[in-house]
Design a protein around this motif. Structure first.
Motif, PDB file in Angstrom:
ATOM      1  N   UNK A 271      -5.131  33.283  40.827  1.00 57.15           N
ATOM      2  CA  UNK A 271      -4.519  32.186  41.576  1.00 57.15           C
ATOM      3  C   UNK A 271      -4.395  30.947  40.695  1.00 57.15           C
ATOM      4  N   UNK A 272      -3.315  30.229  40.926  1.00 56.62           N
ATOM      5  CA  UNK A 272      -3.120  28.944  40.263  1.00 56.62           C
ATOM      6  C   UNK A 272      -3.606  27.841  41.200  1.00 56.62           C
ATOM      7  N   UNK A 273      -4.487  26.966  40.703  1.00 56.78           N
ATOM      8  CA  UNK A 273      -4.960  25.819  41.489  1.00 56.78           C
ATOM      9  C   UNK A 273      -4.078  24.623  41.135  1.00 56.78           C
ATOM     10  N   UNK A 274      -3.287  24.154  42.104  1.00 50.68           N
ATOM     11  CA  UNK A 274      -2.353  23.055  41.826  1.00 50.68           C
ATOM     12  C   UNK A 274      -2.946  21.692  42.197  1.00 50.68           C
ATOM     13  N   UNK A 275      -4.044  21.700  42.974  1.00 47.57           N
ATOM     14  CA  UNK A 275      -4.710  20.442  43.315  1.00 47.57           C
ATOM     15  C   UNK A 275      -6.034  20.779  43.982  1.00 47.57           C
ATOM     16  N   UNK A 276      -6.936  19.802  43.983  1.00 46.73           N
ATOM     17  CA  UNK A 276      -8.216  19.958  44.674  1.00 46.73           C
ATOM     18  C   UNK A 276      -8.486  18.696  45.476  1.00 46.73           C
ATOM     19  N   UNK A 277      -8.677  18.872  46.786  1.00 45.02           N
ATOM     20  CA  UNK A 277      -8.938  17.753  47.684  1.00 45.02           C
ATOM     21  C   UNK A 277     -10.342  17.878  48.253  1.00 45.02           C
ATOM     22  N   UNK A 278     -10.781  16.822  48.920  1.00 42.33           N
ATOM     23  CA  UNK A 278     -12.116  16.845  49.499  1.00 42.33           C
ATOM     24  C   UNK A 278     -12.028  16.645  51.004  1.00 42.33           C
ATOM     25  N   UNK A 279     -12.740  17.483  51.740  1.00 46.76           N
ATOM     26  CA  UNK A 279     -12.919  17.296  53.181  1.00 46.76           C
ATOM     27  C   UNK A 279     -14.412  17.141  53.405  1.00 46.76           C
TER      28      UNK A 279
END
Length: 904
Positions: free
Chosen positions: A542-550
């Motif tokens: 998988x390609x990770x295009x962004x990482x956010x936080x919840x």
């Protein structure tokens, strides 16, 4: 004894510094270092870490201050009482002496009495004291009682035992230091007492202005633990608070604090602006409900108070916004503007009071000096913003108040807030004046809904599935982040979320959000953007295009490149190292920049936002004007000097309370957990920060500031590059410089001088070309005049000319018009394949007869597919169809013929 405010300050400091051995410290800022506090609301706020045992005591362990204090926001606000009592303010000065495990009750109680009766000369017979009377939790403060009654000699009938609400302080949280307090009251006389029932008037009985509290001693002698038990503190502390305005009222024999020399000069200036008269309140209790003059007094007092408060807030770096202390500032300015309107002041006026406030307070608070224009500008800008909507907002509010319902709905109140800029507190206050309330819960719901809608598409990558992530957080806890130490690690898929819902699997080509139990991917927070990279396993890539936080979850926005992706799979997580490293350089650069601007521009400069990523560093900060080239260069040079010194960068995790005592800079409004990270760079920067950083400043490499500008009133934005990005930028611009120098056949060092010479030459040639164009245009005049057609008593010229500019055409028409009182001129030229210019001119005498050049040129331009106009004497227009120019000029002649025939 009559003393000015300045004299009282000086006597207080002198008494404790010179006679009692205290260390005199200047006032701290109204913006507290403590990230959990909105504003400095008490004199002891700067010493909270010492009182809590989180910082060492001062040397000596006794301090005297005159502290700026504001209580205009939050639970400590006195806003509704301002002007209605003789003592409440949004900003005031607190005289304070503090003991950190040094002296205690037997010393400080006699000192307090000695100062108020000896140094201030207050009559002992008009003074009373209160002590903590005890309850089921804590016993009465008998030690204070014995000291007051026996050592000081206060009569028993003037010692009052009050409850916990009045005479017990703290703790500041569920646990911590606390203790009883004792207060000194001054009897101002029966004329200031309760009008209705004198038997109910007294200390601890009412809230009137007869008995004025002037001194408060807090004895921090106990510690309350988590079980609610109290135990004696090993080191007992003293916190004294005495209100300068209240003491000034008594010593200057004034009706209220506004009549003292601390505020009356501002009130007088306001009264002149409003054309209003202030009626002294000495010896009487004002009644704004029954007296119009008292109502005017009330308005004058409120605005005076607010003008002082906003001046102080802005001088300490607060700027208007819709959150935090910026919202408090906005509310106070707009509240003052509303009461100013009740005084008849409909134009911005608060900013006009700033110079008087600065004049009165720059001696004790030198940070005001030189800021007068900046403060006035910030206040004026906010007044201008509110002025655009206040009348319509008041009109809407009046219509709501005229309805039969006793409560204004939350949605209506939010409409006033969002559309007309009415702070909810102001709406509620005006409603209360009319006997109505506001649905505050409904307002909060409407505001929340609006924020939700407004945030849609705020980011290119949107994290959805709040409910799903909330369940994951409950079931699995927070994601373990390993990215501080490594950019490669392994993690297990906890969940796959698509369109807000958990799914069992995704396949090649599908997009979703993945949550792992452990990850090296940094999730966007604190201004640092999220990591990108690859996740790979036996079954999928998988390609990770962004990482956010919840909350505590790291949510990876992914696209499946191959295979099937399911919960439970183990994946190798590899962060894009080059992208991360570039981000790291820019984040550390942000810390350097923050430290540099505070060092060079002043400690009042505060961060207002930032974004750091692989491409650049963007930093927003509070500052009132554009930085000049010299200032930008100084900031850049200081950052690069810190880089050159290769100073160590250390990161330490510690409890929040421990971190506060280090003095680390924190962003108000940021959420901090029980454990926080503190990043230290050399000895110049110490900040709360959860981001990723270099290990020494030398790793950053060169730093180059590439832009500076304004993003809102009082907020500037800087952009900078670091490391390889900066090198490439510098190299690119050096190449441009070298190429330009080569083309101009000079050395790079002579390039600016050569450009100046070329610009001068171009100006000269432009001037010559313009003169030549004018000569060419005017050369057509004799022939055109000779060919003028006679229509009645008018001469009409309508002709097309060639090789003339639009300006030349205008000059030609104006010149011909001046050759007689009977001339009407219309000339046109083709300026290109789809551009026409037409000018009409009419002699002054013909204008008086009703012939209008503007009408003529408008008709002609319409035929050519354009438009325009101008004065009756001279007008110019443009068109898009050169093929219609002859037709247009003929139409002008026809219009003149019609005009002549109509007058025949």
């Amino acid at each position: 004894m009559h003393l000015t405010g300045t004299q009282i300050r000086e006597r207080f400091v002198s008494y404790f510094r010179d006679k009692k051995g205290h260390l005199h410290l200047p006032s701290a800022s109204l913006i507290p270092d403590n990230p959990t506090l909105l504003l400095t609301s008490a004199g002891m706020v700067p010493f909270v870490p010492i009182f809590l045992g989180q910082a060492p005591p001062t040397d000596p362990p006794r301090v005297v201050t005159v502290q700026k204090v504001t209580r205009a926001g939050g639970k400590d606000s006195d806003i509704e009482n301002i002007g209605r009592t003789a003592r409440h303010h949004s900003f005031f000065e607190m005289l304070g002496n503090f003991s950190f495990g040094d002296y205690f009750k037997k010393e400080v109680i006699p000192w307090a009495w000695e100062f108020v009766t000896g140094e201030l000369g207050l009559e002992p017979e008009r003074l009373s004291v209160t002590i903590f009377g005890g309850d089921n939790t804590n016993p009465a403060d008998e030690e204070a009682f014995e000291l007051w009654s026996k050592k000081v000699g206060v009569p028993l009938e003037r010692i009052f035992r009050l409850g916990r609400k009045d005479n017990f302080w703290g703790p500041p949280g569920p646990t911590g230091p606390c203790g009883p307090c004792t207060e000194i009251y001054y009897d101002r006389g029966q004329e200031y007492g309760c009008n209705s029932d004198q038997d109910k008037c007294g200390i601890g009985k009412c809230e009137c202005d007869r008995y004025l509290e002037i001194w408060n001693l807090v004895f921090m002698e106990l510690f309350k633990d988590a079980d609610g038990n109290f135990s004696p503190l090993a080191n007992k502390n003293v916190d004294t608070g005495a209100g300068l305005e209240r003491i000034s009222t008594i010593l200057q024999e004034k009706g209220n604090t506004f009549e003292t020399d601390l505020l009356f000069p501002v009130l007088e200036e306001l009264a002149v602006l409003a054309g209003a008269e202030y009626k002294s309140e000495l010896g009487r209790r004002p009644d704004p409900a029954a007296s119009n003059s008292d109502k005017i007094n009330l308005y004058l007092k409120i605005v005076t108070d607010h003008a002082r408060c906003v001046t102080m807030l802005v001088s300490d770096g607060v700027r208007t916004s819709n959150i935090g202390r910026g919202y408090v500032l906005r509310f106070i300015i707009r509240r003052a503007a509303r009461f100013g309107r009740l005084l008849g002041l409909t134009e911005p006026f608060i900013y006009k009071l700033v110079p008087k406030v600065v004049e009165l307070y720059q001696q004790p608070y030198p940070e005001l000096a030189g800021q007068e224009e900046v403060i006035a500008s910030v206040v004026r800008d906010e007044e201008d913003r509110f002025a655009k909507t206040i009348d319509r907002g008041i009109g809407l509010l009046e219509s709501l108040l005229s309805e039969e319902e006793k409560q204004i709905s939350g949605s209506a109140a939010f409409n006033l807030y969002a559309t007309f800029g009415f702070p909810i507190e102001l709406t509620a206050e005006i409603a209360l004046e009319r006997g109505k309330t506001v649905d505050m819960a409904g307002f909060a719901e409407a505001k929340k809904e609006h924020e939700t809608v407004s945030s849609v598409n705020k980011f290119n990558v949107i994290i959805t599935g709040e409910e799903a992530f909330g369940r994951l957080l409950r079931d699995y806890g927070t994601t373990k982040f390993t990215g501080y130490a490594t950019t490669e690690d392994e993690g297990k898929i906890i969940a796959v979320v698509k369109q807000g819902k958990e799914v069992e699997r995704i396949e090649e080509g599908e997009e979703a959000e993945l949550v792992l139990d452990s990850t090296p991917f940094y999730a966007e927070s604190g201004g640092q953007i999220g990591d990108c990279g690859l996740l790979s396993g036996a079954e999928s890539t998988l390609s990770v295009v962004d990482t956010k936080k919840h909350e505590g979850l790291h949510v990876h926005k992914v696209k499946a490149l191959s295979g099937i992706v399911e919960p439970g799979q183990k994946l190798k997580a590899v962060v894009d190292k080059e992208r991360r490293q570039s981000t790291v350089l820019h984040h550390s650069t942000a810390h350097l920049f923050h430290a540099a601007v505070r060092e060079l521009l002043g400690k009042h400069v505060a961060q207002a936002g930032s974004q750091v990523g692989p491409d650049a560093m963007r930093f927003d900060f509070s500052f009132e004007r554009q930085l000049n080239d010299k200032e930008i260069a100084s900031v850049e040079n200081l950052m690069n000097e810190w880089v050159r010194l290769n100073l160590p960068v250390t990161t330490v995790e510690m409890p929040l309370e421990e971190a506060k005592r280090t003095g680390a800079v924190a962003m108000f409004g940021e959420k901090y957990g029980e454990i926080v990270r503190v990043v230290k760079m050399g000895d110049f920067s110490l900040e709360f920060c959860g981001g990723t950083h270099v290990s020494s400043t030398g790793e950053i490499g060169p730093i180059k500031i590439i832009s500076e500008g304004s993003i809102s009133s009082g907020v500037r934005r800087i952009e900078a590059l670091a490391g390889p990005k900066a090198w490439r930028f510098i190299a690119q611009h050096l190449n441009i410089l070298s190429t330009a120098a080569n083309r101009l056949k000079v050395n790079p060092s002579d390039l600016l001088a050569q450009i100046d010479r070329l610009q001068d030459q171009i100006k000269q040639r432009d001037k010559q070309a313009q003169q030549l164009e004018e000569q060419i245009a005017l050369s057509f005049a004799p022939e055109l005049l000779a060919g003028a057609e006679k229509h009645g008593d008018l001469r009409v010229i309508a002709a097309k000319v060639s090789n003339v500019s639009a300006d030349g055409l205008k000059l030609l028409a104006e010149h011909i018009r001046s050759k007689g009182d009977d001339l009407v001129v219309a000339v046109g030229t083709n300026l290109g394949p789809d551009k026409v210019s037409i000018v009409a001119a009419v002699s002054d005498q013909l204008v008086k007869r009703g012939i209008n050049a503007g009408n003529l040129v408008k008709q002609a331009a319409t035929i050519c597919g354009g438009g325009g106009g101008g004065r009756p004497q001279l007008a110019q227009a443009g068109g898009k169809d050169p093929s219609k120019l002859d037709q247009a000029l003929t139409a002008v002649k026809d219009l003149i013929k019609q005009e002549v025939n109509a007058r025949a």
